[in-house]
Design an enzyme around this catalytic site. Structure first.
Site, short mmCIF file in Angstrom:
data_model
loop_
_atom_site.label_atom_id
_atom_site.label_comp_id
_atom_site.label_asym_id
_atom_site.label_seq_id
_atom_site.Cartn_x
_atom_site.Cartn_y
_atom_site.Cartn_z
N HIS A 1 6.27 -7.07 10.82
CA HIS A 1 4.88 -6.74 10.48
C HIS A 1 4.20 -6.23 11.74
O HIS A 1 3.79 -7.01 12.60
CB HIS A 1 4.17 -7.98 9.94
CG HIS A 1 2.85 -7.66 9.29
ND1 HIS A 1 2.18 -6.46 9.49
CD2 HIS A 1 2.06 -8.39 8.46
CE1 HIS A 1 1.06 -6.48 8.81
NE2 HIS A 1 0.96 -7.64 8.17
N CYS B 1 -4.43 -5.38 9.20
CA CYS B 1 -3.11 -4.88 8.81
C CYS B 1 -3.16 -3.63 7.95
O CYS B 1 -2.11 -3.05 7.66
CB CYS B 1 -2.34 -5.96 8.07
SG CYS B 1 -2.24 -7.53 8.97
N HIS C 1 3.45 -4.41 0.37
CA HIS C 1 2.96 -5.01 1.62
C HIS C 1 3.93 -6.09 2.05
O HIS C 1 4.27 -6.18 3.23
CB HIS C 1 1.55 -5.56 1.41
CG HIS C 1 0.91 -6.08 2.66
ND1 HIS C 1 0.71 -5.29 3.77
CD2 HIS C 1 0.44 -7.31 2.97
CE1 HIS C 1 0.14 -6.01 4.72
NE2 HIS C 1 -0.03 -7.24 4.27
#
Length: 401
Positions: A329, A160, A292
């Protein structure tokens, strides 16, 4: 060392296939999260996703790209063309003076998974272009081929944090003078049936929708997309009259060295501090953090802990939000999409809200934004913390001519 600015951007996301639409929906709080489609009922424990809808590949692909570009690479091609057109970068620099550093963690799953399924269920041959289509670096190569970029070019795969790592490395290359300019960011299109089932088995995907930092948060929302930006030395950009979106001033990295899926707050804190050190800035100068913020219980607690370690008492009132509540995401592309959101926030003087939630009081983050807020903040951080404890943080300053 040279100062580095962003001079062009392009994106394909769940909330917009170009920067203008992305900007509009970002500040209007319009979500790209929708019901899962094309999956049999009962197969998943979650029902929503943030896929890119309405993207027409033929609007972007040249004939030479049609057979080689699977969905992730298509996003890269479209985003790169937008960014390079907006900045005029390839008219100003020789191809050998430009770097291309992209982040893609999952590769071309939409090319590989159907062929693998066919092999195991039907036998027979795999399509001869499966390997070049499935390579994580395919998007980098196709963009370089189209635009004649012959400087350093490679793909970064750090889960990620891929897009953020790619951006940070490109920033350091331009700042040091290794290259004159770069195009960098992330692209990802991993939402195949196998990928969804894999994440489903981890039990970290929200059965509703992603609500970062909310008391009733229940997980992340999976997404896809791309964002790419062009960057170059400030003096050169100003001299040629290029548009400037923001200035990149610092980049920090760290490894938790702790666990594959459970974050250790010391790692994210170290990355933030290193980004500030790289920027020669103090924590008190930061006026916004694009978190995040995945919306999982463990990750939001770890990030809140890290913010308190870096900002001390100021963490309680520091403006924080996670734009994943809108675009989901997008895995390796998330850091790049969120850098774009952060740059736009500084440029427009508006911080994007985190949504009308009840913020988890245990996090002690009263500054989490429930709605948009006007700001005169000059510096922001954007955080990317990946599975395996691989962390990347980018520091941006508002550009003032």
């Amino acid at each position: 060392m040279r100062r580095v600015v962003l001079t062009g951007a392009g994106c394909v996301t769940a909330i917009g296939h170009d920067v203008a639409t992305f900007r509009s929906n970002l500040f209007a709080g319009i979500s790209g999260i929708h019901d899962v489609e094309d999956v049999p009922p009962g197969e998943l424990h979650f029902s929503t996703i943030a896929s890119v809808r309405g993207f027409v590949a033929s609007d972007w692909l040249m004939a030479s790209q049609t057979k080689l570009a699977e969905r992730s690479s298509q996003f890269a091609i479209a985003s790169a063309r937008q960014a390079l057109s907006a900045s005029g970068l390839m008219k100003a620099y020789a191809g050998s003076d430009v770097a291309a550093v992209f982040g893609c963690s999952a590769g071309g799953r939409t090319a590989e998974e159907p062929e693998t399924a066919k092999l195991y269920t039907q036998g027979g041959r795999i399509h001869p272009l499966t390997v070049p289509r499935a390579m994580a670096s395919a998007g980098t190569s196709l963009v370089c081929i189209e635009h004649g970029i012959t400087g350093p070019a490679y793909n970064v795969s750090t889960a990620c944090a891929s897009g953020a790592h790619a951006l940070g490395q490109a920033f350091h290359m331009v700042r040091s003078g290794m290259v004159e300019a770069a195009i960098a960011g992330g692209h990802e299109a991993p939402l195949t049936f196998g990928f969804l089932k894999g994440w489903d088995s981890l039990h970290v995907v929200s059965p509703t929708v992603c609500r970062p930092f909310a008391a009733d948060r229940d997980g992340m929302t999976l997404g896809e997309g791309a964002a790419l930006v062009t960057m170059e030395a400030m003096d050169a950009a100003v001299a040629r009259g290029a548009p400037v979106l923001a200035e990149i001033v610092g980049f920090g990295m760290s490894s938790d060295g702790h666990h594959m899926t459970q974050a250790n707050p010391a790692g994210p804190a170290a990355a933030m501090l290193r980004a500030l050190q790289d920027a020669h800035a103090m924590p008190s100068e930061v006026g916004y953090v694009n978190a995040h913020g995945t919306g999982t219980d463990v990750n939001d607690r770890a990030e809140a802990d890290a913010l308190h370690r870096v900002f001390g008492d100021d963490a309680r009132t520091l403006p924080v939000s996670s734009t994943k509540r809108l675009h989901g995401h997008a895995m390796g592309a998330s850091g790049a999409i969120e850098l774009l959101a952060t740059a736009l926030a500084l440029h427009e003087g508006v911080l994007p809200g985190n949504g009308h939630i009840h913020v988890d009081e245990a996090l002690n983050l009263q500054g989490v934004l429930r709605e948009n807020r006007k700001t005169d903040a000059s510096m922001a951080l954007t955080n990317s913390f990946a599975f395996g404890g691989l962390n990347a943080v980018i520091a941006l300053r508002r550009y003032v001519p």
